[in-house]
Scaffold this motif. Sequence first.
Motif, PDB file in Angstrom:
ATOM      1  N   GLN A  41      19.111  73.042  85.063  1.00 39.30           N
ATOM      2  CA  GLN A  41      20.186  72.044  84.946  1.00 39.30           C
ATOM      3  C   GLN A  41      19.549  70.768  84.429  1.00 39.30           C
ATOM      4  O   GLN A  41      19.703  69.703  84.998  1.00 39.30           O
ATOM      5  N   TYR A  63      21.669  67.187  82.541  1.00 38.11           N
ATOM      6  CA  TYR A  63      22.754  66.448  83.185  1.00 38.11           C
ATOM      7  C   TYR A  63      22.849  65.017  82.653  1.00 38.11           C
ATOM      8  O   TYR A  63      23.930  64.546  82.306  1.00 38.11           O
ATOM      9  N   ALA A  97      31.493  71.714  84.661  1.00 37.90           N
ATOM     10  CA  ALA A  97      30.382  72.599  85.044  1.00 37.90           C
ATOM     11  C   ALA A  97      30.874  73.772  85.895  1.00 37.90           C
ATOM     12  O   ALA A  97      31.069  73.619  87.095  1.00 37.90           O
ATOM     13  N   SER A 122      30.847  77.351  88.009  1.00 38.52           N
ATOM     14  CA  SER A 122      29.835  78.008  88.844  1.00 38.52           C
ATOM     15  C   SER A 122      30.059  79.515  88.936  1.00 38.52           C
ATOM     16  O   SER A 122      29.295  80.207  89.584  1.00 38.52           O
ATOM     17  N   ALA A 150      34.286  79.645  84.307  1.00 34.87           N
ATOM     18  CA  ALA A 150      33.798  79.374  82.947  1.00 34.87           C
ATOM     19  C   ALA A 150      34.920  79.621  81.935  1.00 34.87           C
ATOM     20  O   ALA A 150      35.104  78.853  80.988  1.00 34.87           O
ATOM     21  N   GLY A 154      26.527  75.006  81.460  1.00 30.60           N
ATOM     22  CA  GLY A 154      26.191  76.130  82.334  1.00 30.60           C
ATOM     23  C   GLY A 154      24.701  76.328  82.210  1.00 30.60           C
ATOM     24  O   GLY A 154      24.027  75.571  81.521  1.00 30.60           O
ATOM     25  N   ASP A 155      24.180  77.352  82.856  1.00 27.42           N
ATOM     26  CA  ASP A 155      22.770  77.646  82.672  1.00 27.42           C
ATOM     27  C   ASP A 155      22.649  79.113  82.272  1.00 27.42           C
ATOM     28  O   ASP A 155      23.650  79.819  82.164  1.00 27.42           O
ATOM     29  N   ILE A 187      24.762  81.680  84.121  1.00 29.11           N
ATOM     30  CA  ILE A 187      26.175  81.748  83.733  1.00 29.11           C
ATOM     31  C   ILE A 187      26.303  82.522  82.419  1.00 29.11           C
ATOM     32  O   ILE A 187      27.210  83.334  82.240  1.00 29.11           O
ATOM     33  N   TYR A 241      26.062  71.619  92.018  1.00 33.10           N
ATOM     34  CA  TYR A 241      27.056  72.071  91.037  1.00 33.10           C
ATOM     35  C   TYR A 241      26.561  73.317  90.300  1.00 33.10           C
ATOM     36  O   TYR A 241      25.381  73.672  90.370  1.00 33.10           O
ATOM     37  N   GLY A 242      27.476  73.972  89.619  1.00 35.68           N
ATOM     38  CA  GLY A 242      27.123  75.125  88.778  1.00 35.68           C
ATOM     39  C   GLY A 242      26.541  76.274  89.590  1.00 35.68           C
ATOM     40  O   GLY A 242      26.889  76.489  90.751  1.00 35.68           O
ATOM     41  N   THR A 243      25.627  77.007  88.965  1.00 40.93           N
ATOM     42  CA  THR A 243      24.986  78.151  89.613  1.00 40.93           C
ATOM     43  C   THR A 243      24.357  77.765  90.944  1.00 40.93           C
ATOM     44  O   THR A 243      24.431  78.489  91.929  1.00 40.93           O
TER      45      THR A 243
END
Lengths: 187, 364
Positions: free
Chosen positions: B118, B121, B139, B141, B146, B168-169, B172, B255-257
Motif C-alpha cells: 500500500q 497512499y 480502496a 478490500s 472492487a 488495490g494491491d 486484489i 484499509y484494502g487487503t
Amino acid sequence: MNQFEVTMAGFGGQGIMLAGQLLSYTGLKDGKNVVWIPSYGPEMRGGTAYCTVVISDIRIGSPIINTPTCACVFNRPSFDKFAPRVKPGGLLIVNSSLINVSTDRKDLTEIQVPATQIAIDAGNGRATNIVVLGAFVGATGVVKYDTLISVVEEKLGKKKELFEINRRVLDMGYKIGRERAAQRSHA
Amino acid sequence: MAKILMKGNEAIAEAALRAGATNYFCYPITPQTEVAEYLAKRMPDYGGVFLQAESEVAVGNMLFGAASTGKRVFTSSSSPGISLMQEALSYMAGAHLPCVIINIMRGGPGLGGILPAQSDYFQATKGGGHGDYRILVLAPSNLQEAVDLTMLAFHLADKYRNPAMIIGDGMIGQMMEPVEFPEKYVEEELPVKTWAATGASGRKPLIIKSLFLDPNALEHNNILLKEKYDQMAKEEVRFELYKTGPKNRILLVSYGTMARICQTAIDALEAEGISVGLFRPISVYPFPHSQLREEISRPNVESVLTIEMSMGQMLEDVERAVAERKPLAFFGRTGGIVPSPEEVIEQIRKLLDAQPAPRKAKKA
C-alpha cells in the motif's frame, strides 16, 4: 465446518492452479464463500508454484493462509516447504509417484496417492492434478463430489477423449481418498 | 445475475465495461496486466477502443485527449507506471476532465518489487502530480467491492469532472472471488456534457485547457476545484465499521487487503473474549476524518492502532482525525510482505499488555 484452507503445490505445468480453481468453482456452486490465491512473484522455470483455496461458511477475512488445514503436495520441494506448515490435526496429501518420503509429523494425517502413475496409466500424465483433486474431496468431503464432477465436466468437457480420462482418474483418486480417510477413522 | 468466480483484475475490467467505459489505454506492468489482457479480448464486443501505448507517459496524454471528448476513459497500471502518468493527471484535474485510474500497487520506492503493498497512499490521496489539486480515491478490500467501486468511480468522475482512482494491491488483482454484476448498470442521472469537444459545427469552438496566465483566472480555477473537493467531503465519504462497540479497548484503522487480515485477527481475539473493533476507510480521499474522530472518541477506546502495508502513510490522516485525543500506535510491513493475522494479533496483545485493563470504579 466453518472454514477449510488447502494449499496445492508443485512445479509449473502440473496443473496446480487449475486444480485450485476447479475446487473454488465447486465450493461456489455448493453455496460457500471461496477465495483462490495464486503464488505470484519472481519464479524460475521448474520452481514451485502454489495456490491456496479457502472455502468457508462465513465471510472470509485474510486471504493469506500461512498454516492451511490441508496441503496437497505434488513434488519434493513442495513437500519440504508445506508439510511443516499444515495445521496440527490437518491433512497432507502426497503425490507418492514423485515423492519417496513421508512426514515424521504425528499430529496430522498423511495420505499417499500415486497420482502421476495413475494418470500415466490412464493415458494422460497431465491428469495428475485431477487424481489429487479427487483424493482431496474423497478424504475431506469439503465440497460435494457430485458438484465437483459437474464442474470438471463444465470446465474440461470440451475434448471428449481427455475428459473421459479425467473423469476416470477423478473417480480413482476419490476412492483412494475416501478409503484412506475411512481407515483412519476406524484405526 | 448469478455469482461467478473471477480474478480481481478481470473483474475490475468487466466492471469498467459495464459502467460504459469505451476508451482504455494501457502499458503492461505486473501485477495488473490481466486487466489489459481481458480488455484486449472484450473491448471490441463493446465497440470500444483498446490501445496499448508506447509508454505510460503516452497513456496519460491519450487519456487527456480522449477524456476531452466526453467519453468514459480509463487506464490501469501499477505504482511506477502511475508515477509516469502524473503530469497528465494534473492537467486533467486542472481542465476539469473525468477519467478513471486503476492502481494495483506494488512495493516501492523506485522500480521496487511486484508483490502487494500500500505504498502509494500519499501519491494517490495528496495530489500526486504538480499543482494544487486532488483526485477522488476509493480502496476496495474484496472483489465484489472492487467491482462496485470501479463502476461507482466512473459515475463520480463524471459527477465531479475530476479524475477518480481505485487503489488495490497485488492481492486484489491476483486473487479469485465470487462476484456479481448488476443486470443493468443504473446510476443517478448526470448533466449533459456540454463541455465535451465533440465537433464545433453549429456552435462556437470549446477550449479545454489547464493554462491560465492571468493569475486571477488561475486562482478562480483553483477556487472552483476547491469547491468540488468540499462537496466530495460532504457527499462521498465512505467507510465500514467491523465489530465496533462499547467493549472495544482498541480500535484498528486499516484499509484494502490489510483490513481483511485485521478482520481475521479481530475474530480470533473475540473468541478469546478480547474485543477489538475496526474502522475501514473505503474512500481514502475524501478521508472520513470526522467519522473516525467520532469512533475513537468513545470512552471505552483506550488506543488506536493503524495497520498498513507501508511505513505509515494513512497514519497521517488518522493522526489528523485523532488529534491527540487518544494514544496512537502503528504497525506496518513493506516490500511486498503481507502481515499475517498472527502478526496483527501479536501487535494488539503488545498494546494491551502495555496498558493494563481499566479497573472498575469502586463505589464510594
